[in-house]
Design a protein around this motif. Sequence first.
Motif, PDB file in Angstrom:
ATOM      1  N   GLY A 150       0.807  -1.220   0.000  1.00 54.30           N
ATOM      2  CA  GLY A 150       0.000   0.000   0.000  1.00 54.30           C
ATOM      3  C   GLY A 150       0.839   1.269   0.000  1.00 54.30           C
ATOM      4  N   PHE A 151       0.134   2.378  -0.061  1.00 58.28           N
ATOM      5  CA  PHE A 151       0.752   3.699  -0.181  1.00 58.28           C
ATOM      6  C   PHE A 151       1.727   3.991   0.959  1.00 58.28           C
ATOM      7  N   ASN A 152       1.348   3.645   2.171  1.00 62.66           N
ATOM      8  CA  ASN A 152       2.148   4.096   3.315  1.00 62.66           C
ATOM      9  C   ASN A 152       3.374   3.233   3.595  1.00 62.66           C
ATOM     10  N   LEU A 153       3.355   1.990   3.160  1.00 66.62           N
ATOM     11  CA  LEU A 153       4.574   1.185   3.194  1.00 66.62           C
ATOM     12  C   LEU A 153       5.516   1.686   2.103  1.00 66.62           C
TER      13      LEU A 153
ATOM     14  N   TYR B 173      -3.995  -1.378  -4.663  1.00 64.22           N
ATOM     15  CA  TYR B 173      -5.141  -2.199  -4.301  1.00 64.22           C
ATOM     16  C   TYR B 173      -6.233  -1.394  -3.595  1.00 64.22           C
ATOM     17  N   HIS B 174      -5.818  -0.467  -2.722  1.00 68.67           N
ATOM     18  CA  HIS B 174      -6.825   0.242  -1.918  1.00 68.67           C
ATOM     19  C   HIS B 174      -7.499   1.398  -2.651  1.00 68.67           C
ATOM     20  N   TRP B 175      -6.994   1.760  -3.790  1.00 66.65           N
ATOM     21  CA  TRP B 175      -7.603   2.873  -4.521  1.00 66.65           C
ATOM     22  C   TRP B 175      -8.743   2.339  -5.359  1.00 66.65           C
TER      23      TRP B 175
ATOM     24  N   LEU C 166      -9.224   4.648  12.123  1.00 64.27           N
ATOM     25  CA  LEU C 166      -9.862   3.352  12.336  1.00 64.27           C
ATOM     26  C   LEU C 166      -9.733   2.545  11.049  1.00 64.27           C
ATOM     27  N   ARG C 167      -8.738   1.669  11.035  1.00 63.39           N
ATOM     28  CA  ARG C 167      -8.462   0.864   9.832  1.00 63.39           C
ATOM     29  C   ARG C 167      -9.383  -0.331   9.834  1.00 63.39           C
ATOM     30  N   ARG C 168     -10.087  -0.546   8.705  1.00 64.17           N
ATOM     31  CA  ARG C 168     -11.023  -1.683   8.616  1.00 64.17           C
ATOM     32  C   ARG C 168     -10.634  -2.586   7.445  1.00 64.17           C
TER      33      ARG C 168
ATOM     34  N   ASP D  83      -9.336  -4.903   4.841  1.00 62.02           N
ATOM     35  CA  ASP D  83      -8.515  -6.115   4.945  1.00 62.02           C
ATOM     36  C   ASP D  83      -7.962  -6.333   6.352  1.00 62.02           C
ATOM     37  N   PHE D  84      -7.926  -5.288   7.183  1.00 55.39           N
ATOM     38  CA  PHE D  84      -7.411  -5.463   8.546  1.00 55.39           C
ATOM     39  C   PHE D  84      -8.371  -6.284   9.414  1.00 55.39           C
ATOM     40  N   ILE D  85      -9.636  -6.240   9.079  1.00 57.35           N
ATOM     41  CA  ILE D  85     -10.593  -6.960   9.913  1.00 57.35           C
ATOM     42  C   ILE D  85     -10.292  -8.451   9.882  1.00 57.35           C
TER      43      ILE D  85
ATOM     44  N   ILE E 128     -12.862  11.351  12.455  1.00 56.54           N
ATOM     45  CA  ILE E 128     -12.564   9.945  12.167  1.00 56.54           C
ATOM     46  C   ILE E 128     -12.105   9.751  10.730  1.00 56.54           C
ATOM     47  N   ALA E 129     -10.902   9.201  10.607  1.00 54.74           N
ATOM     48  CA  ALA E 129     -10.400   8.760   9.304  1.00 54.74           C
ATOM     49  C   ALA E 129     -10.580   7.259   9.274  1.00 54.74           C
ATOM     50  N   THR E 130     -11.205   6.771   8.238  1.00 49.58           N
ATOM     51  CA  THR E 130     -11.408   5.321   8.159  1.00 49.58           C
ATOM     52  C   THR E 130     -11.584   4.878   6.716  1.00 49.58           C
TER      53      THR E 130
ATOM     54  N   GLY F 283      -5.002  11.266  -2.485  1.00 50.29           N
ATOM     55  CA  GLY F 283      -5.057  12.624  -1.937  1.00 50.29           C
ATOM     56  C   GLY F 283      -6.038  12.720  -0.774  1.00 50.29           C
ATOM     57  N   ILE F 284      -7.164  12.035  -0.890  1.00 55.46           N
ATOM     58  CA  ILE F 284      -8.164  12.045   0.192  1.00 55.46           C
ATOM     59  C   ILE F 284      -7.559  11.419   1.451  1.00 55.46           C
ATOM     60  N   ALA F 285      -6.808  10.325   1.252  1.00 55.96           N
ATOM     61  CA  ALA F 285      -6.162   9.672   2.399  1.00 55.96           C
ATOM     62  C   ALA F 285      -5.162  10.621   3.053  1.00 55.96           C
ATOM     63  N   ILE F 286      -4.452  11.399   2.259  1.00 56.11           N
ATOM     64  CA  ILE F 286      -3.483  12.354   2.806  1.00 56.11           C
ATOM     65  C   ILE F 286      -4.209  13.444   3.612  1.00 56.11           C
TER      66      ILE F 286
ATOM     67  N   VAL G 169      -0.417  -1.758  14.069  1.00 51.94           N
ATOM     68  CA  VAL G 169       0.341  -2.213  12.885  1.00 51.94           C
ATOM     69  C   VAL G 169      -0.102  -1.624  11.538  1.00 51.94           C
ATOM     70  N   SER G 170      -0.832  -0.533  11.567  1.00 48.20           N
ATOM     71  CA  SER G 170      -1.186   0.117  10.302  1.00 48.20           C
ATOM     72  C   SER G 170      -0.123   1.150   9.948  1.00 48.20           C
ATOM     73  N   THR G 171       0.468   1.007   8.757  1.00 49.51           N
ATOM     74  CA  THR G 171       1.461   2.007   8.332  1.00 49.51           C
ATOM     75  C   THR G 171       0.789   3.363   8.093  1.00 49.51           C
TER      76      THR G 171
HETATM   77  N1  LIG Z   1      -9.116   8.070   3.050  1.00 49.20           N
HETATM   78  C1  LIG Z   1      -8.690   7.075   3.835  1.00 49.20           C
HETATM   79  N2  LIG Z   1      -8.118   5.992   3.271  1.00 49.20           N
HETATM   80  C2  LIG Z   1      -7.677   5.010   4.099  1.00 49.20           C
HETATM   81  C3  LIG Z   1      -7.820   5.088   5.511  1.00 49.20           C
HETATM   82  N3  LIG Z   1      -7.292   3.975   6.041  1.00 49.20           N
HETATM   83  C4  LIG Z   1      -6.835   3.228   5.003  1.00 49.20           C
HETATM   84  N4  LIG Z   1      -7.062   3.851   3.827  1.00 49.20           N
HETATM   85  C5  LIG Z   1      -6.729   3.382   2.470  1.00 49.20           C
HETATM   86  O1  LIG Z   1      -6.194   2.083   2.566  1.00 49.20           O
HETATM   87  C6  LIG Z   1      -4.797   2.085   2.320  1.00 49.20           C
HETATM   88  C7  LIG Z   1      -4.133   1.253   3.399  1.00 49.20           C
HETATM   89  O2  LIG Z   1      -2.922   0.763   2.940  1.00 49.20           O
HETATM   90  P1  LIG Z   1      -1.530   1.237   3.545  1.00 49.20           P
HETATM   91  O3  LIG Z   1      -1.293   2.620   3.101  1.00 49.20           O
HETATM   92  O4  LIG Z   1      -0.586   0.190   3.151  1.00 49.20           O
HETATM   93  O5  LIG Z   1      -1.667   1.219   5.135  1.00 49.20           O
HETATM   94  P2  LIG Z   1      -1.898  -0.077   6.085  1.00 49.20           P
HETATM   95  O6  LIG Z   1      -2.334  -1.210   5.208  1.00 49.20           O
HETATM   96  O7  LIG Z   1      -2.929   0.380   7.065  1.00 49.20           O
HETATM   97  O8  LIG Z   1      -0.583  -0.381   6.738  1.00 49.20           O
HETATM   98  C8  LIG Z   1      -4.359   3.528   2.372  1.00 49.20           C
HETATM   99  O9  LIG Z   1      -3.227   3.813   1.600  1.00 49.20           O
HETATM  100  C9  LIG Z   1      -5.610   4.237   1.889  1.00 49.20           C
HETATM  101  O10 LIG Z   1      -5.696   4.178   0.486  1.00 49.20           O
HETATM  102  C10 LIG Z   1      -8.454   6.253   6.060  1.00 49.20           C
HETATM  103  O11 LIG Z   1      -8.596   6.406   7.262  1.00 49.20           O
HETATM  104  N5  LIG Z   1      -8.859   7.211   5.185  1.00 49.20           N
END
Ligand SMILES: Nc1nc2c(ncn2[C@@H]2O[C@H](COP(=O)(O)OP(=O)(O)O)[C@@H](O)[C@H]2O)c(=O)[nH]1
Length: 386
Positions: free
Chosen positions: A12-15, A47-49, A250-252, A254-256, A287-289, A323-326, A343-345
């Motif tokens: 994902g983006f943050n790794l 994948y998450h986009w 609040l990460r949901r 695939d984390f669930i 809340i970001a989720t 951008g929304i995630a940022i 453990v969420s990056t």
């Molecule tokens: N907008 C938004 N996107 C999120 C949020 N949490 C997860 N995501 C999306 O899911 C992806 C999660 O993957 P990653 O960046 O690898 O972080 P991790 O999987 O939580 O370690 C993010 O890059 C976002 O695209 C959130 O709170 N807000």
Amino acid sequence: RYLLYDVNPPEGFNLRRDVYIRIASLLKTLLKTEAWVLVLPPWGRLYHWQTPDIHQVRIPWSEFFDLPSLDKNIPVIEYEQFLAESGGPFIEQVYVLQSYAEGWKEGTWEEKIDERPCIDQLMYSKDKHDYYRGWFWGYEETRGLNVSCLSVQGSASIIAPVLLSNTSARSVMLDRAENLLHDHYGGRDYWNTRRSMVFAKHLRVVGDEFRRKYLQSTDEADRTHYNEDWTQMKVKLGTAIGGPYLGVHLRRKDFIWGHREDVPSLHGAVKKIRSLMERHKLKRVFIATDAIVEETEELKKLLPEMVRFEPTWEELELYKDGGIAIIDQWVCAHARYFTGTSVSTFSFRIHEEREILGFDPKTTYNRFCGAKERNCEQPTHWKIIY
Ligand SMILES: Nc1nc2c(ncn2[C@@H]2O[C@H](COP(=O)(O)OP(=O)(O)O)[C@@H](O)[C@H]2O)c(=O)[nH]1
Ligand SMILES: *[C@@H]1O[C@H](CO)[C@@H](O)[C@H](O)[C@H]1NC(C)=O
Ligand SMILES: *[C@@H]1O[C@H](CO)[C@@H](O)[C@H](O)[C@H]1NC(C)=O
Ligand SMILES: [Mg+2]
């Protein structure tokens, strides 16, 4: 010479932001001997986009990060600039990084790098002109002239001698770059690179406007003074107080199922949120989720006062999922108190951002406990080094 890299597609983006820090460190090592520039790998096909109908491939870094800020740390160019100045869509040498087929025996860790047969099926194939075709960030016309595999066990700079001595290619791409570890995790170089990863101004502006409008949060009142030039920003930990709201990630999704143990139930999360709001005398919660609609609806029922950044279609199209995630991260980074997901990056990057802004670590390194967790440790602390 040009250094390019890519990361395992499912990451994902943050790794990926973390891998950038490791590669930047390698580039600094190379620069001690030769002139190199880092070609920023375009963003796409993550994948998450998942928002449909928007074009989320070949996205330049400038859509998410401030390039002049990155450039104050190491020389960087966008891929399009590489195409324009290097003489065409060719990468002379691609090294696919992999681990050692034999693994490593416990207790005998050593740093090493060797040219080895490729272990996994190669993600590149030869075309009829003997050029290698591959993903190349969605640039179909890009070709590799030579692809080989390197088994590597060690930190990023271990590959520097190979780049300096074993190949004379002007453009070298390291694929599966996440196989390289940090040179000095949490050290001065780490933080300089991290601090240079300033979010693009247009995203910060949207986040700041949202803070002002819905969360009564401004830099003056929150004491989160931001200097556009990160090299000039030296705040002391504990000086920032943040906006009058609780920030929550609040990460949901695939984390669930991926990390069942440490993900809370929605009821558990709301209970924790309420107790934190009470303890810190905060009336608002942001809340970001990444929760699916059904879950956010349930959340709203349980916590009607919650505030979220809900982009319009135009905003989504403009800023994209990345951008929304940022913007979500930026708003969480300015909260008086923050709690994230274990453990969420995505949460880790918020921790770092708050450290850079000067928050007291006690307000930052907090996470939800899993539904069945008893002893819920706090995430490890960072220490910022200038
Ligand atoms: N907008 C938004 N996107 C999120 C949020 N949490 C997860 N995501 C999306 O899911 C992806 C999660 O993957 P990653 O960046 O690898 O972080 P991790 O999987 O939580 O370690 C993010 O890059 C976002 O695209 C959130 O709170 N807000
Ligand atoms: C690089 O070159 C040195 C000296 O020729 C050689 O010993 C080493 O195996 C090479 N390393 C790689 C990864 O090709
Ligand atoms: C391709 O790269 C490998 C590793 O650097 C090298 O051993 C080989 O000679 C190269 N092949 C060609 C055709 O340049
Ligand atoms: Mg991930």
